[in-house]
Design a protein around this motif. Structure first.
Motif, short mmCIF file in Angstrom:
data_model
loop_
_atom_site.label_atom_id
_atom_site.label_comp_id
_atom_site.label_asym_id
_atom_site.label_seq_id
_atom_site.Cartn_x
_atom_site.Cartn_y
_atom_site.Cartn_z
N ASP A 153 -13.86 8.98 -9.53
CA ASP A 153 -12.51 9.08 -10.06
C ASP A 153 -11.56 8.13 -9.34
OD1 ASP A 153 -13.29 11.04 -11.83
OD2 ASP A 153 -12.78 12.67 -10.47
N CYS A 154 -11.79 7.94 -8.04
CA CYS A 154 -10.87 7.13 -7.24
C CYS A 154 -11.65 6.43 -6.12
CB CYS A 154 -9.80 8.04 -6.64
SG CYS A 154 -8.72 7.22 -5.49
N ILE A 155 -11.28 5.20 -5.85
CA ILE A 155 -11.83 4.46 -4.71
C ILE A 155 -10.65 4.14 -3.80
CG2 ILE A 155 -13.01 2.36 -3.95
CD1 ILE A 155 -14.39 2.33 -6.71
N TRP A 156 -10.72 4.60 -2.56
CA TRP A 156 -9.63 4.44 -1.61
C TRP A 156 -9.63 3.05 -0.99
CZ3 TRP A 156 -5.78 7.73 -1.57
CH2 TRP A 156 -6.02 9.00 -2.09
N ILE A 157 -8.44 2.50 -0.81
CA ILE A 157 -8.25 1.18 -0.21
C ILE A 157 -7.32 1.35 0.98
CG2 ILE A 157 -7.59 -1.22 -0.62
CD1 ILE A 157 -9.72 -0.36 -2.59
N GLU A 158 -7.76 0.94 2.17
CA GLU A 158 -6.88 0.99 3.34
C GLU A 158 -5.75 -0.02 3.18
OE1 GLU A 158 -9.98 0.48 6.49
OE2 GLU A 158 -8.78 2.11 7.37
N ALA A 159 -4.64 0.23 3.86
CA ALA A 159 -3.46 -0.63 3.76
C ALA A 159 -3.78 -2.08 4.10
CB ALA A 159 -2.35 -0.11 4.66
N THR A 160 -4.68 -2.31 5.04
CA THR A 160 -5.02 -3.68 5.45
C THR A 160 -5.96 -4.38 4.48
OG1 THR A 160 -6.83 -2.85 6.80
CG2 THR A 160 -4.70 -3.16 7.89
N GLN A 161 -6.48 -3.65 3.50
CA GLN A 161 -7.46 -4.21 2.56
C GLN A 161 -6.91 -4.40 1.16
OE1 GLN A 161 -10.59 -5.10 3.70
NE2 GLN A 161 -9.70 -4.56 5.67
N THR A 162 -5.58 -4.30 0.98
CA THR A 162 -4.99 -4.36 -0.36
C THR A 162 -4.64 -5.77 -0.81
OG1 THR A 162 -2.79 -3.93 0.53
CG2 THR A 162 -4.06 -2.02 -0.23
N ASP A 163 -4.79 -6.76 0.05
CA ASP A 163 -4.50 -8.16 -0.27
C ASP A 163 -3.05 -8.28 -0.74
OD1 ASP A 163 -5.35 -10.86 -0.30
OD2 ASP A 163 -5.78 -10.76 -2.45
N VAL A 164 -2.78 -8.94 -1.86
CA VAL A 164 -1.41 -9.11 -2.35
C VAL A 164 -1.14 -8.25 -3.58
CG1 VAL A 164 -1.12 -11.43 -1.41
CG2 VAL A 164 -2.06 -11.14 -3.69
N ALA A 165 -1.94 -7.20 -3.77
CA ALA A 165 -1.76 -6.33 -4.93
C ALA A 165 -0.47 -5.53 -4.81
CB ALA A 165 -2.95 -5.37 -5.05
N LEU A 166 0.12 -5.23 -5.95
CA LEU A 166 1.31 -4.41 -6.03
C LEU A 166 1.01 -3.19 -6.88
CD1 LEU A 166 3.90 -7.26 -6.67
CD2 LEU A 166 3.44 -6.09 -4.50
N HIS A 167 1.85 -2.16 -6.77
CA HIS A 167 1.65 -0.91 -7.49
C HIS A 167 1.50 -1.16 -9.00
CE1 HIS A 167 1.88 3.45 -7.87
NE2 HIS A 167 2.64 3.25 -8.93
N HIS A 177 5.99 -8.70 -14.46
CA HIS A 177 6.05 -10.16 -14.51
C HIS A 177 7.17 -10.72 -13.64
CE1 HIS A 177 2.94 -10.35 -17.53
NE2 HIS A 177 3.58 -9.41 -18.22
N TYR A 178 8.15 -9.88 -13.33
CA TYR A 178 9.28 -10.34 -12.53
C TYR A 178 9.47 -9.41 -11.34
CZ TYR A 178 10.32 -12.98 -16.72
OH TYR A 178 10.23 -13.81 -17.79
N LEU A 179 9.75 -10.00 -10.19
CA LEU A 179 10.08 -9.25 -8.98
C LEU A 179 11.42 -9.75 -8.47
CD1 LEU A 179 6.67 -9.31 -7.11
CD2 LEU A 179 7.66 -7.42 -8.39
N VAL A 180 12.22 -8.86 -7.94
CA VAL A 180 13.52 -9.23 -7.42
C VAL A 180 13.44 -9.27 -5.90
CG1 VAL A 180 15.95 -8.59 -7.28
CG2 VAL A 180 14.68 -8.20 -9.38
N GLY A 181 13.81 -10.39 -5.33
CA GLY A 181 13.83 -10.51 -3.87
C GLY A 181 12.64 -11.29 -3.35
N PRO A 182 12.70 -11.64 -2.07
CA PRO A 182 11.60 -12.42 -1.47
C PRO A 182 10.41 -11.53 -1.11
CG PRO A 182 13.29 -12.02 0.15
CD PRO A 182 13.81 -11.45 -1.15
N TYR A 183 9.25 -12.11 -1.16
CA TYR A 183 8.03 -11.42 -0.75
C TYR A 183 7.72 -11.87 0.66
CZ TYR A 183 3.10 -10.27 -0.26
OH TYR A 183 1.91 -9.78 0.19
N GLN A 184 7.65 -10.93 1.61
CA GLN A 184 7.36 -11.25 3.00
C GLN A 184 6.21 -10.39 3.48
OE1 GLN A 184 11.12 -10.57 4.92
NE2 GLN A 184 11.85 -12.63 4.46
N PRO A 185 4.99 -10.95 3.49
CA PRO A 185 3.86 -10.14 3.98
C PRO A 185 4.01 -9.86 5.47
CG PRO A 185 3.18 -12.40 3.59
CD PRO A 185 4.60 -12.29 3.13
N LYS A 186 3.62 -8.66 5.87
CA LYS A 186 3.72 -8.28 7.29
C LYS A 186 2.32 -8.03 7.82
CE LYS A 186 8.29 -6.42 6.93
NZ LYS A 186 9.20 -5.38 7.26
N SER A 187 2.17 -8.19 9.11
CA SER A 187 0.84 -8.01 9.72
C SER A 187 0.39 -6.56 9.67
CB SER A 187 0.85 -8.52 11.16
OG SER A 187 1.79 -7.77 11.92
N ALA A 188 1.30 -5.61 9.52
CA ALA A 188 0.92 -4.19 9.50
C ALA A 188 0.15 -3.85 8.22
CB ALA A 188 2.16 -3.31 9.60
#
Length: 166
Positions: free
Chosen positions: A97-111, A154-165
């Protein structure tokens, strides 16, 4: 854009790949086995890859995605950055039903994005948690995002800043 229902040729290709003795084949080899035009088979294989049913294995050819250990699905994030991917239905395979992904393994995916994932080794904390489970509870699967197939927005508002966390 792929259709909601697979074509007859796509179903025939998936059935061929579901055989126990199937070895990855190239598009021209699949066309020869099914006695179809190579261009039609190539187009159907591209649609199957977008649908998440098959994957290309480079020079080796094509196989069912689940046989290669990769899945597609919709990703839903939790408040701490971890996520759960709800796999798309796959022909000839039972999926969790679900496959869990740790926060560090989500790459650049968004909700809400449609993503390609592979199964990963269960994290140490999760292995300890699974030892405490009662008998009969299903084992949780863990994975990592390989790439985003389709964005939910298709549109996001604001800058995307990936963090090391994350």
């Amino acid at each position: 854009m792929i259709r909601t229902e697979p074509s007859l040729l796509e179903v025939q290709i998936a059935a061929l790949m579901a055989n126990e003795d199937y070895q990855p084949l190239k598009a021209e080899e699949i066309a020869a086995q099914l006695q179809k035009e190579e261009s039609a088979v190539q187009s159907a294989l591209e649609d199957l890859c977008l649908r998440g049913w098959t994957v290309a294995l480079g020079q080796k050819g094509f196989c069912l995605a689940a046989d290669a250990g990769v899945f597609t699905g919709k990703i839903q994030f939790r408040s701490q950055g971890a996520a759960c991917v709800f796999p798309d239905p796959q022909p000839y395979h039972e999926l969790p039903d679900c496959i869990w992904i740790e926060a560090t393994q989500t790459d650049v995916a968004l909700h809400g994005d449609h993503v390609l994932i592979s199964l990963a080794r269960t994290p140490g904390w999760a292995r300890r948690k699974q030892k405490r489970k009662t008998e009969g509870e299903p084992e949780e699967l863990y994975g990592q995002v390989l790439r985003v197939l389709r964005r939910s927005r298709h549109y996001l508002v604001g800058p995307y800043q990936p963090k090391s966390a994350f």
